[in-house]
Motif scaffolding. Structure first.
Motif, PDB file in Angstrom:
ATOM      1  N   MET A 118       9.981  15.056 -16.264  1.00 27.45           N
ATOM      2  CA  MET A 118       8.594  14.756 -16.018  1.00 27.45           C
ATOM      3  C   MET A 118       7.899  16.019 -15.561  1.00 27.45           C
ATOM      4  SD  MET A 118       7.129  11.813 -13.573  1.00 27.45           S
ATOM      5  CE  MET A 118       6.135  12.530 -12.294  1.00 27.45           C
ATOM      6  N   GLY A 119       6.695  16.262 -16.035  1.00 21.32           N
ATOM      7  CA  GLY A 119       5.967  17.464 -15.660  1.00 21.32           C
ATOM      8  C   GLY A 119       5.363  17.361 -14.275  1.00 21.32           C
ATOM      9  N   ARG A 120       4.803  18.453 -13.809  1.00 20.52           N
ATOM     10  CA  ARG A 120       4.154  18.482 -12.498  1.00 20.52           C
ATOM     11  C   ARG A 120       2.916  17.597 -12.507  1.00 20.52           C
ATOM     12  NH1 ARG A 120       6.508  21.558  -8.342  1.00 20.52           N
ATOM     13  NH2 ARG A 120       4.448  21.539  -7.475  1.00 20.52           N
ATOM     14  N   ILE A 121       2.620  17.012 -11.384  1.00 16.91           N
ATOM     15  CA  ILE A 121       1.412  16.203 -11.237  1.00 16.91           C
ATOM     16  C   ILE A 121       0.348  17.084 -10.620  1.00 16.91           C
ATOM     17  CG2 ILE A 121       0.382  14.247 -10.033  1.00 16.91           C
ATOM     18  CD1 ILE A 121       3.026  12.833 -10.288  1.00 16.91           C
ATOM     19  N   ASP A 122      -0.837  17.089 -11.238  1.00 21.48           N
ATOM     20  CA  ASP A 122      -1.927  17.892 -10.714  1.00 21.48           C
ATOM     21  C   ASP A 122      -2.323  17.441  -9.329  1.00 21.48           C
ATOM     22  OD1 ASP A 122      -2.115  19.372 -13.046  1.00 21.48           O
ATOM     23  OD2 ASP A 122      -3.529  17.970 -13.957  1.00 21.48           O
ATOM     24  N   ARG A 123      -2.797  18.371  -8.541  1.00 22.21           N
ATOM     25  CA  ARG A 123      -3.200  18.091  -7.169  1.00 22.21           C
ATOM     26  C   ARG A 123      -4.221  16.968  -7.083  1.00 22.21           C
ATOM     27  NH1 ARG A 123      -4.427  21.335  -2.143  1.00 22.21           N
ATOM     28  NH2 ARG A 123      -6.196  20.252  -1.302  1.00 22.21           N
ATOM     29  N   ASP A 124      -5.158  16.893  -8.021  1.00 25.17           N
ATOM     30  CA  ASP A 124      -6.225  15.902  -7.906  1.00 25.17           C
ATOM     31  C   ASP A 124      -5.827  14.518  -8.406  1.00 25.17           C
ATOM     32  OD1 ASP A 124      -8.296  16.837 -10.772  1.00 25.17           O
ATOM     33  OD2 ASP A 124      -6.171  16.405 -10.602  1.00 25.17           O
ATOM     34  N   VAL A 125      -4.587  14.318  -8.804  1.00 26.65           N
ATOM     35  CA  VAL A 125      -4.142  12.997  -9.231  1.00 26.65           C
ATOM     36  C   VAL A 125      -4.336  11.981  -8.119  1.00 26.65           C
ATOM     37  CG1 VAL A 125      -2.096  11.645  -9.797  1.00 26.65           C
ATOM     38  CG2 VAL A 125      -2.541  13.775 -10.990  1.00 26.65           C
ATOM     39  N   PHE A 126      -4.190  12.399  -6.868  1.00 27.56           N
ATOM     40  CA  PHE A 126      -4.297  11.479  -5.743  1.00 27.56           C
ATOM     41  C   PHE A 126      -5.556  11.710  -4.928  1.00 27.56           C
ATOM     42  CE2 PHE A 126      -0.331   9.753  -6.621  1.00 27.56           C
ATOM     43  CZ  PHE A 126       0.539  10.759  -6.932  1.00 27.56           C
ATOM     44  N   ALA A 178       3.588   5.357 -11.183  1.00 24.51           N
ATOM     45  CA  ALA A 178       4.987   5.548 -11.570  1.00 24.51           C
ATOM     46  C   ALA A 178       5.450   6.974 -11.278  1.00 24.51           C
ATOM     47  CB  ALA A 178       5.177   5.233 -13.055  1.00 24.51           C
ATOM     48  N   GLY A 179       4.513   7.931 -11.225  1.00 21.62           N
ATOM     49  CA  GLY A 179       4.870   9.330 -11.047  1.00 21.62           C
ATOM     50  C   GLY A 179       4.815   9.855  -9.631  1.00 21.62           C
ATOM     51  N   GLY A 180       4.241   9.092  -8.692  1.00 23.54           N
ATOM     52  CA  GLY A 180       4.155   9.598  -7.333  1.00 23.54           C
ATOM     53  C   GLY A 180       3.275   8.725  -6.459  1.00 23.54           C
ATOM     54  N   LEU A 181       3.005   9.246  -5.263  1.00 20.30           N
ATOM     55  CA  LEU A 181       2.182   8.492  -4.326  1.00 20.30           C
ATOM     56  C   LEU A 181       1.479   9.412  -3.353  1.00 20.30           C
ATOM     57  CD1 LEU A 181       4.253   8.690  -1.747  1.00 20.30           C
ATOM     58  CD2 LEU A 181       5.147   6.590  -2.670  1.00 20.30           C
ATOM     59  N   MET A 182       0.484   8.849  -2.659  1.00 18.87           N
ATOM     60  CA  MET A 182      -0.202   9.560  -1.597  1.00 18.87           C
ATOM     61  C   MET A 182       0.118   8.843  -0.296  1.00 18.87           C
ATOM     62  SD  MET A 182      -4.193  10.400  -0.839  1.00 18.87           S
ATOM     63  CE  MET A 182      -4.628   8.732  -0.373  1.00 18.87           C
ATOM     64  N   VAL A 183       0.466   9.620   0.728  1.00 23.37           N
ATOM     65  CA  VAL A 183       0.817   9.048   2.020  1.00 23.37           C
ATOM     66  C   VAL A 183      -0.011   9.689   3.124  1.00 23.37           C
ATOM     67  CG1 VAL A 183       3.192   8.488   1.362  1.00 23.37           C
ATOM     68  CG2 VAL A 183       2.710  10.711   2.392  1.00 23.37           C
ATOM     69  N   GLN A 200      13.660  -2.079  -3.174  1.00 27.84           N
ATOM     70  CA  GLN A 200      14.338  -2.269  -4.446  1.00 27.84           C
ATOM     71  C   GLN A 200      14.717  -0.971  -5.165  1.00 27.84           C
ATOM     72  OE1 GLN A 200      15.200  -5.402  -5.067  1.00 27.84           O
ATOM     73  NE2 GLN A 200      14.028  -5.970  -3.254  1.00 27.84           N
ATOM     74  N   ALA A 201      14.359   0.188  -4.624  1.00 26.87           N
ATOM     75  CA  ALA A 201      14.689   1.457  -5.279  1.00 26.87           C
ATOM     76  C   ALA A 201      15.494   2.377  -4.372  1.00 26.87           C
ATOM     77  CB  ALA A 201      13.411   2.168  -5.730  1.00 26.87           C
ATOM     78  N   ALA A 255      10.067   9.138 -12.973  1.00 32.19           N
ATOM     79  CA  ALA A 255       9.166   7.994 -12.874  1.00 32.19           C
ATOM     80  C   ALA A 255       9.919   6.757 -12.385  1.00 32.19           C
ATOM     81  CB  ALA A 255       8.532   7.713 -14.236  1.00 32.19           C
ATOM     82  N   ILE A 256       9.204   5.921 -11.626  1.00 35.18           N
ATOM     83  CA  ILE A 256       9.774   4.665 -11.129  1.00 35.18           C
ATOM     84  C   ILE A 256       8.943   3.497 -11.643  1.00 35.18           C
ATOM     85  CG2 ILE A 256      10.653   5.755  -9.020  1.00 35.18           C
ATOM     86  CD1 ILE A 256       8.296   4.051  -7.648  1.00 35.18           C
ATOM     87  N   ASP A 257       9.451   2.298 -11.462  1.00 33.35           N
ATOM     88  CA  ASP A 257       8.703   1.086 -11.768  1.00 33.35           C
ATOM     89  C   ASP A 257       7.694   0.885 -10.640  1.00 33.35           C
ATOM     90  OD1 ASP A 257       7.695  -1.471 -12.115  1.00 33.35           O
ATOM     91  OD2 ASP A 257       9.667  -2.413 -12.330  1.00 33.35           O
ATOM     92  N   PRO A 258       6.391   0.975 -10.907  1.00 30.45           N
ATOM     93  CA  PRO A 258       5.405   0.855  -9.827  1.00 30.45           C
ATOM     94  C   PRO A 258       5.413  -0.501  -9.125  1.00 30.45           C
ATOM     95  CG  PRO A 258       4.314   1.071 -11.957  1.00 30.45           C
ATOM     96  CD  PRO A 258       5.775   1.228 -12.195  1.00 30.45           C
ATOM     97  N   ASP A 259       6.016  -1.522  -9.727  1.00 29.63           N
ATOM     98  CA  ASP A 259       6.092  -2.828  -9.080  1.00 29.63           C
ATOM     99  C   ASP A 259       7.045  -2.818  -7.886  1.00 29.63           C
ATOM    100  OD1 ASP A 259       4.214  -3.940 -10.761  1.00 29.63           O
ATOM    101  OD2 ASP A 259       5.727  -4.572 -12.221  1.00 29.63           O
TER     102      ASP A 259
END
Length: 108
Positions: free
Chosen positions: A1-9, A48-53, A71-72, A94-98
Protein backbone atom coordinates in the motif's frame (compact mmCIF):
# COMPACT_ATOMS: atom_id res chain seq x y z
CA UNK A 1 0.00 0.00 0.00
CA UNK A 2 1.33 3.45 -0.84
CA UNK A 3 1.81 6.35 1.55
CA UNK A 4 -1.27 8.24 2.66
CA UNK A 5 -1.14 11.96 2.05
CA UNK A 6 -1.12 14.19 5.10
CA UNK A 7 -4.47 15.77 4.23
CA UNK A 8 -6.31 12.44 4.08
CA UNK A 9 -7.35 13.01 7.70
CA UNK A 10 -7.72 16.78 7.55
CA UNK A 11 -10.60 18.03 9.70
CA UNK A 12 -11.86 20.28 6.89
CA UNK A 13 -12.64 17.17 4.85
CA UNK A 14 -16.28 15.99 5.14
CA UNK A 15 -16.91 13.26 7.71
CA UNK A 16 -18.43 10.88 5.16
CA UNK A 17 -15.98 10.28 2.33
CA UNK A 18 -17.50 7.84 -0.16
CA UNK A 19 -14.44 7.92 -2.41
CA UNK A 20 -11.84 7.24 0.31
CA UNK A 21 -14.19 5.34 2.59
CA UNK A 22 -13.35 7.55 5.58
CA UNK A 23 -15.90 7.58 8.41
CA UNK A 24 -16.19 9.76 11.50
CA UNK A 25 -16.23 7.88 14.78
CA UNK A 26 -15.62 8.44 18.46
CA UNK A 27 -13.99 5.34 19.93
CA UNK A 28 -11.29 4.56 22.46
CA UNK A 29 -8.31 2.45 21.37
CA UNK A 30 -4.84 1.54 22.58
CA UNK A 31 -1.81 2.81 20.68
CA UNK A 32 1.81 1.92 21.29
CA UNK A 33 5.15 2.73 19.81
CA UNK A 34 6.67 -0.53 18.63
CA UNK A 35 8.45 -2.11 21.59
CA UNK A 36 6.82 0.12 24.24
CA UNK A 37 3.77 0.06 26.51
CA UNK A 38 0.46 1.21 25.07
CA UNK A 39 -1.66 4.20 26.02
CA UNK A 40 -5.25 5.24 25.39
CA UNK A 41 -6.18 7.38 22.37
CA UNK A 42 -9.47 8.60 20.92
CA UNK A 43 -10.14 7.52 17.33
CA UNK A 44 -11.86 10.38 15.47
CA UNK A 45 -12.05 9.06 11.89
CA UNK A 46 -10.82 6.04 9.98
CA UNK A 47 -10.71 4.21 6.70
CA UNK A 48 -9.30 0.90 5.51
CA UNK A 49 -5.91 2.61 5.13
CA UNK A 50 -5.56 4.42 8.44
CA UNK A 51 -7.06 6.60 11.12
CA UNK A 52 -6.83 9.89 12.96
CA UNK A 53 -6.44 9.85 16.73
CA UNK A 54 -6.34 12.36 19.56
CA UNK A 55 -3.15 11.84 21.58
CA UNK A 56 -2.26 12.53 25.22
CA UNK A 57 1.27 13.47 24.08
CA UNK A 58 3.18 14.07 20.84
CA UNK A 59 4.57 11.28 18.67
CA UNK A 60 7.11 12.07 15.97
CA UNK A 61 6.02 11.66 12.35
CA UNK A 62 7.25 8.43 10.73
CA UNK A 63 7.27 6.61 14.10
CA UNK A 64 6.33 2.93 13.85
CA UNK A 65 3.20 2.32 15.92
CA UNK A 66 0.56 -0.32 16.54
CA UNK A 67 -3.14 0.32 17.22
CA UNK A 68 -5.27 -2.27 19.01
CA UNK A 69 -8.57 -2.71 17.15
CA UNK A 70 -11.49 -4.99 18.02
CA UNK A 71 -11.45 -8.23 16.05
CA UNK A 72 -8.06 -7.35 14.51
CA UNK A 73 -5.69 -7.14 17.47
CA UNK A 74 -2.62 -4.95 17.16
CA UNK A 75 -2.47 -3.38 13.67
CA UNK A 76 0.93 -1.99 12.59
CA UNK A 77 1.29 1.40 10.94
CA UNK A 78 3.23 4.66 10.83
CA UNK A 79 2.53 8.18 12.02
CA UNK A 80 2.05 10.24 8.86
CA UNK A 81 1.53 13.58 10.61
CA UNK A 82 1.11 14.93 14.13
CA UNK A 83 -0.10 18.34 15.25
CA UNK A 84 -1.98 19.93 18.16
CA UNK A 85 -2.79 16.70 19.98
CA UNK A 86 -3.83 14.73 16.90
CA UNK A 87 -2.06 12.32 14.58
CA UNK A 88 -2.76 10.60 11.28
CA UNK A 89 -1.70 6.96 11.19
CA UNK A 90 -1.36 4.95 7.98
CA UNK A 91 -1.74 1.19 8.39
CA UNK A 92 0.97 -1.01 6.90
CA UNK A 93 -1.81 -3.06 5.26
CA UNK A 94 -5.45 -2.20 4.63
CA UNK A 95 -7.97 -3.51 7.16
CA UNK A 96 -11.71 -4.14 7.12
CA UNK A 97 -13.12 -0.77 8.30
CA UNK A 98 -16.04 -2.58 9.99
CA UNK A 99 -13.55 -3.62 12.69
CA UNK A 100 -13.82 -0.12 14.18
CA UNK A 101 -17.13 0.65 15.86
CA UNK A 102 -18.25 3.95 17.36
CA UNK A 103 -18.59 3.50 21.12
CA UNK A 104 -19.45 7.11 21.86
CA UNK A 105 -16.14 7.33 23.72
CA UNK A 106 -17.30 4.86 26.34
CA UNK A 107 -14.14 2.77 25.98
CA UNK A 108 -14.00 -0.85 27.09
Amino acid sequence: MGRIDRDVFNESTPAADPVGGRRSVFAIAQLRLVGHDGFEVRVRNFSAGGLMVELPHAIAPDSAVEVELPQAGWVPGRVVWQTEGRAGIAFDHAIDPDLIQDDGGAGR
